[in-house]
Design a protein around this motif. Structure first.
Motif, PDB file in Angstrom:
ATOM      1  N   LEU A  53       0.847  -1.190   0.000  1.00 55.36           N
ATOM      2  CA  LEU A  53       0.000   0.000   0.000  1.00 55.36           C
ATOM      3  C   LEU A  53       0.885   1.244   0.000  1.00 55.36           C
ATOM      4  N   ALA A  54       0.572   2.205  -0.893  1.00 55.41           N
ATOM      5  CA  ALA A  54       1.323   3.456  -0.970  1.00 55.41           C
ATOM      6  C   ALA A  54       0.384   4.620  -0.735  1.00 55.41           C
ATOM      7  N   MET A  55       0.823   5.591   0.065  1.00 53.76           N
ATOM      8  CA  MET A  55       0.008   6.764   0.385  1.00 53.76           C
ATOM      9  C   MET A  55       0.930   7.947   0.670  1.00 53.76           C
ATOM     10  N   LYS A  56       0.365   9.142   0.601  1.00 46.14           N
ATOM     11  CA  LYS A  56       1.169  10.344   0.869  1.00 46.14           C
ATOM     12  C   LYS A  56       0.319  11.402   1.559  1.00 46.14           C
ATOM     13  N   ASP A  57       1.004  12.299   2.256  1.00 46.15           N
ATOM     14  CA  ASP A  57       0.332  13.421   2.892  1.00 46.15           C
ATOM     15  C   ASP A  57       0.178  14.565   1.897  1.00 46.15           C
ATOM     16  N   LEU A  58      -0.650  15.556   2.256  1.00 45.05           N
ATOM     17  CA  LEU A  58      -0.813  16.735   1.414  1.00 45.05           C
ATOM     18  C   LEU A  58      -0.805  17.984   2.280  1.00 45.05           C
ATOM     19  N   ASP A  59      -0.361  19.083   1.665  1.00 45.88           N
ATOM     20  CA  ASP A  59      -0.357  20.377   2.334  1.00 45.88           C
ATOM     21  C   ASP A  59      -0.783  21.417   1.309  1.00 45.88           C
ATOM     22  N   ARG A  60      -2.047  21.849   1.370  1.00 48.28           N
ATOM     23  CA  ARG A  60      -2.557  22.796   0.368  1.00 48.28           C
ATOM     24  C   ARG A  60      -1.893  24.162   0.473  1.00 48.28           C
ATOM     25  N   SER A  61      -1.250  24.459   1.599  1.00 45.34           N
ATOM     26  CA  SER A  61      -0.524  25.723   1.714  1.00 45.34           C
ATOM     27  C   SER A  61       0.790  25.691   0.936  1.00 45.34           C
ATOM     28  N   LEU A  62       1.222  24.502   0.541  1.00 45.56           N
ATOM     29  CA  LEU A  62       2.455  24.301  -0.236  1.00 45.56           C
ATOM     30  C   LEU A  62       3.704  24.742   0.534  1.00 45.56           C
ATOM     31  N   ARG A  63       3.642  24.697   1.855  1.00 48.51           N
ATOM     32  CA  ARG A  63       4.799  25.088   2.661  1.00 48.51           C
ATOM     33  C   ARG A  63       5.694  23.903   3.018  1.00 48.51           C
ATOM     34  N   THR A  64       5.159  22.678   2.959  1.00 53.42           N
ATOM     35  CA  THR A  64       5.894  21.511   3.428  1.00 53.42           C
ATOM     36  C   THR A  64       6.001  20.462   2.321  1.00 53.42           C
ATOM     37  N   THR A  65       7.182  19.931   2.119  1.00 51.14           N
ATOM     38  CA  THR A  65       7.353  18.870   1.126  1.00 51.14           C
ATOM     39  C   THR A  65       6.566  17.636   1.544  1.00 51.14           C
ATOM     40  N   THR A  66       6.203  16.835   0.559  1.00 45.56           N
ATOM     41  CA  THR A  66       5.399  15.648   0.830  1.00 45.56           C
ATOM     42  C   THR A  66       6.286  14.427   1.038  1.00 45.56           C
ATOM     43  N   SER A  67       5.724  13.391   1.633  1.00 48.12           N
ATOM     44  CA  SER A  67       6.452  12.144   1.841  1.00 48.12           C
ATOM     45  C   SER A  67       5.568  10.964   1.434  1.00 48.12           C
ATOM     46  N   LEU A  68       6.197   9.942   0.902  1.00 51.95           N
ATOM     47  CA  LEU A  68       5.506   8.730   0.471  1.00 51.95           C
ATOM     48  C   LEU A  68       5.711   7.641   1.509  1.00 51.95           C
ATOM     49  N   THR A  69       4.605   7.009   1.935  1.00 55.06           N
ATOM     50  CA  THR A  69       4.637   5.933   2.922  1.00 55.06           C
ATOM     51  C   THR A  69       4.193   4.640   2.265  1.00 55.06           C
ATOM     52  N   LEU A  70       4.957   3.566   2.457  1.00 53.32           N
ATOM     53  CA  LEU A  70       4.621   2.246   1.930  1.00 53.32           C
ATOM     54  C   LEU A  70       4.404   1.289   3.091  1.00 53.32           C
ATOM     55  N   LEU A  71       3.232   0.633   3.122  1.00 50.80           N
ATOM     56  CA  LEU A  71       2.871  -0.261   4.212  1.00 50.80           C
ATOM     57  C   LEU A  71       2.624  -1.677   3.709  1.00 50.80           C
ATOM     58  N   HIS A  72       2.969  -2.659   4.559  1.00 44.42           N
ATOM     59  CA  HIS A  72       2.613  -4.054   4.266  1.00 44.42           C
ATOM     60  C   HIS A  72       1.114  -4.212   4.464  1.00 44.42           C
ATOM     61  N   PRO A  73       0.414  -4.911   3.563  1.00 44.18           N
ATOM     62  CA  PRO A  73      -1.055  -4.962   3.668  1.00 44.18           C
ATOM     63  C   PRO A  73      -1.575  -5.784   4.839  1.00 44.18           C
ATOM     64  N   ASP A  74      -0.759  -6.655   5.430  1.00 46.80           N
ATOM     65  CA  ASP A  74      -1.269  -7.495   6.515  1.00 46.80           C
ATOM     66  C   ASP A  74      -1.326  -6.749   7.842  1.00 46.80           C
ATOM     67  N   ALA A  75      -0.170  -6.338   8.341  1.00 44.25           N
ATOM     68  CA  ALA A  75      -0.110  -5.712   9.663  1.00 44.25           C
ATOM     69  C   ALA A  75       0.025  -4.200   9.588  1.00 44.25           C
ATOM     70  N   LEU A  76       0.061  -3.644   8.392  1.00 44.62           N
ATOM     71  CA  LEU A  76       0.203  -2.202   8.179  1.00 44.62           C
ATOM     72  C   LEU A  76       1.502  -1.664   8.769  1.00 44.62           C
ATOM     73  N   VAL A  77       2.566  -2.453   8.680  1.00 46.01           N
ATOM     74  CA  VAL A  77       3.885  -1.998   9.121  1.00 46.01           C
ATOM     75  C   VAL A  77       4.630  -1.444   7.911  1.00 46.01           C
ATOM     76  N   PRO A  78       5.549  -0.482   8.101  1.00 42.42           N
ATOM     77  CA  PRO A  78       6.266   0.103   6.970  1.00 42.42           C
ATOM     78  C   PRO A  78       7.118  -0.924   6.225  1.00 42.42           C
ATOM     79  N   ARG A  79       7.089  -0.843   4.900  1.00 45.22           N
ATOM     80  CA  ARG A  79       7.944  -1.685   4.072  1.00 45.22           C
ATOM     81  C   ARG A  79       9.336  -1.096   3.917  1.00 45.22           C
ATOM     82  N   CYS A  80       9.467   0.228   4.123  1.00 44.88           N
ATOM     83  CA  CYS A  80      10.757   0.904   4.015  1.00 44.88           C
ATOM     84  C   CYS A  80      10.629   2.252   4.719  1.00 44.88           C
ATOM     85  N   ASP A  81      11.728   2.992   4.785  1.00 42.24           N
ATOM     86  CA  ASP A  81      11.662   4.338   5.343  1.00 42.24           C
ATOM     87  C   ASP A  81      10.778   5.224   4.475  1.00 42.24           C
ATOM     88  N   GLU A  82      10.231   6.272   5.094  1.00 44.53           N
ATOM     89  CA  GLU A  82       9.476   7.243   4.312  1.00 44.53           C
ATOM     90  C   GLU A  82      10.345   7.829   3.209  1.00 44.53           C
TER      91      GLU A  82
END
Length: 344
Positions: A53-82
């Motif tokens: 599973l891949a997801m990312k945050d958003l900031d409509r003010s455009l002040r903060t860079t975004t980050s991509l999060t990858l999770l394992h579908p079973d336990a929802l633990v990270p597959r790698c660093d952000e």
């Protein structure tokens, strides 16, 4: 901020909303939850070829860079660093196999997932920002070997997207080849000033037709794609939601918002009364729903001919996601109404 729901091949449902990701059973029992890293909304999710599973945050003010999060579908633990991207992003993700596409505030980025590491593709990116008269792009669509999206995403939505544009320039349809980012186009949808959108375009690879729109000016525009984009037909429609294509028949579903006759200022005043006097809210909201609505419209994609329409009562213009049914039907979602429509 609207999140998203995904049906996974493992039989579970996944919901990303706010800064949470939840795993649900088909019976809607909560199986697992994970609080996501950043204290801001995450707008939906995509699933990669191996089920990640891949997801990312958003900031409509455009002040903060975004980050991509990858999770394992079973336990929802990270597959790698952000994975930190070089710039902010507002639009949702798109994915093709193990490849993720992100429309940043100024640049389209591609990332590759190899099962243990997710990294930016140094050989593929597209700077697309059109300058002071334009704003960031919205959700990308992958179809026909191309990535498609619309820019001028900044807006002041209040009951309707009409006249909600912030920047002075027109909406542009952006096309970029998945094989070579140097093969791209920026095409104005209608050329009118203060254009704006909040959703993606549509592309039919069989008929080679792209369907774009400018919600700020109430225009839907089709383009033929034969290596380059050329205008095909145009209709005046107050469309702002996602579109549905029925490929076998070549029918496309859009909408045409019809707001209250007394105008936006009176509507805003009425909504303020709803908040200030809850006891009156039911009668006011009911009256608004009777005088406004989304006309759900079926068009012939080749010609733009209107084939039919049906009214869905709603207080506000929908900027949400419809869904196809199992036959000649669909579900239409607004901020106040869920409706089922069918060809009878």
């Amino acid at each position: 901020w609207p999140g998203g729901l995904l049906a996974h091949a493992n039989g579970s449902l996944y919901v990303v909303f706010g800064r949470w990701c939840h795993r649900l059973s088909p019976e809607l029992e909560l199986l697992a939850s994970r609080r996501l890293a950043r204290p801001r909304p995450y707008n939906s999710l995509v699933v990669l070829a191996d089920g990640t599973l891949a997801m990312k945050d958003l900031d409509r003010s455009l002040r903060t860079t975004t980050s991509l999060t990858l999770l394992h579908p079973d336990a929802l633990v990270p597959r790698c660093d952000e994975v930190l991207l070089p710039e902010p992003s507002v639009g949702r993700l798109a994915a093709d196999g193990s490849t993720v596409y992100v429309v940043g505030a100024r640049t389209v980025w591609r990332l590759a997932w190899d099962g243990s590491r997710c990294s930016l593709d140094a050989d593929w990116r597209l700077p697309y920002h059109g300058g002071h008269d334009h704003s960031y792009g919205w959700d990308p669509v992958i179809s026909g070997g191309q990535l498609w999206f619309l820019d001028n995403g900044a807006h002041r939505y209040a009951t309707t997207m009409r006249a909600a544009g912030i920047t002075r320039g027109p909406v542009r349809l952006v096309r970029v080849s998945l094989d070579d980012a140097a093969d791209h186009e920026f095409v104005e949808v209608c050329g009118r000033p203060r254009g704006t959108v909040t959703n993606p375009p549509l592309y039919d690879p069989e008929r080679r037709i792209a369907l774009a729109y400018d919600s700020g000016n109430g225009i839907v525009q089709a383009f033929r794609f034969d290596g380059r984009l050329t205008p095909l037909w145009r209709r005046g429609l107050d469309h702002a939601a996602h579109m549905l294509l029925f490929r076998e028949t070549g029918e496309v579903v859009v909408h045409d918002f019809r707001g209250p006759a007394f105008g936006r200022a009176r509507l805003a005043q009425s909504l303020g009364q709803c908040s200030a006097a809850p006891a009156r809210s039911r009668s006011i909201r009911g009256a608004l729903a009777r005088v406004s609505g989304d006309d759900v419209v079926v068009l012939d994609l080749e010609t733009g001919t209107e084939l039919g329409r049906a009214r869905v009562p709603t207080m506000f213009q929908s900027v949400l996601f419809p869904a196809p049914g199992l036959g000649r039907d669909l579900y239409w979602c607004t901020f106040s109404t869920l409706a089922r429509l069918e060809v009878a």
